[in-house]
Write a protein that holds these residues in place. Structure first.
Motif, short mmCIF file in Angstrom:
data_model
loop_
_atom_site.label_atom_id
_atom_site.label_comp_id
_atom_site.label_asym_id
_atom_site.label_seq_id
_atom_site.Cartn_x
_atom_site.Cartn_y
_atom_site.Cartn_z
N ASN A 1 14.71 -5.52 9.35
CA ASN A 1 13.38 -6.15 9.40
C ASN A 1 12.61 -5.89 8.11
O ASN A 1 11.91 -6.78 7.62
CB ASN A 1 12.59 -5.65 10.60
N ARG B 1 13.97 -8.21 5.49
CA ARG B 1 13.54 -9.59 5.73
C ARG B 1 12.09 -9.79 5.31
O ARG B 1 11.73 -10.83 4.75
CB ARG B 1 13.72 -9.95 7.20
N ARG B 2 11.23 -8.80 5.57
CA ARG B 2 9.83 -8.89 5.14
C ARG B 2 9.75 -8.90 3.63
O ARG B 2 8.93 -9.63 3.04
CB ARG B 2 9.03 -7.72 5.71
N GLU B 3 10.56 -8.06 2.97
CA GLU B 3 10.58 -8.03 1.51
C GLU B 3 10.97 -9.39 0.94
O GLU B 3 10.36 -9.87 -0.01
CB GLU B 3 11.60 -6.99 1.03
N ALA C 1 10.68 -12.29 2.36
CA ALA C 1 9.65 -13.29 2.66
C ALA C 1 8.46 -13.16 1.70
O ALA C 1 7.85 -14.15 1.32
CB ALA C 1 9.18 -13.15 4.09
N ASN C 2 8.14 -11.93 1.29
CA ASN C 2 7.02 -11.70 0.39
C ASN C 2 7.36 -12.00 -1.06
O ASN C 2 6.46 -12.28 -1.86
CB ASN C 2 6.53 -10.25 0.51
#
Length: 67
Positions: free
Chosen positions: A58, A61-63, A65-66
């Motif tokens: 997770n 995935r956040r990295e 997306a940013n």
């Protein structure tokens, strides 16, 4: 699996490892239900490894997306 090991893996490798651990967890559940489970501590280890991998996955995935 340690969190450091998981952090070095690619997302695809993490997903593969997650699938492997989920299968192992399923088999351990069956062994426990039939009374064949010898190493009861392994159930806890697998559950925590799954949680570690999900946490790292997770975060990656956040990295992505940013970025």
């Amino acid at each position: 699996m340690k969190a450091q090991d998981a952090a070095l893996m690619t997302p695809d490798q993490l997903v593969d490892e997650l699938v492997k651990l989920k299968k192992e967890q399923f088999n351990l559940r069956f062994q426990r239900a039939t009374g064949q489970l010898e190493n009861t501590a392994r159930f806890r280890q697998v559950r925590r490894s799954i949680a570690r991998i999900n946490t790292v996955l997770n975060a990656k995935r956040r990295e992505a997306a940013n970025a």
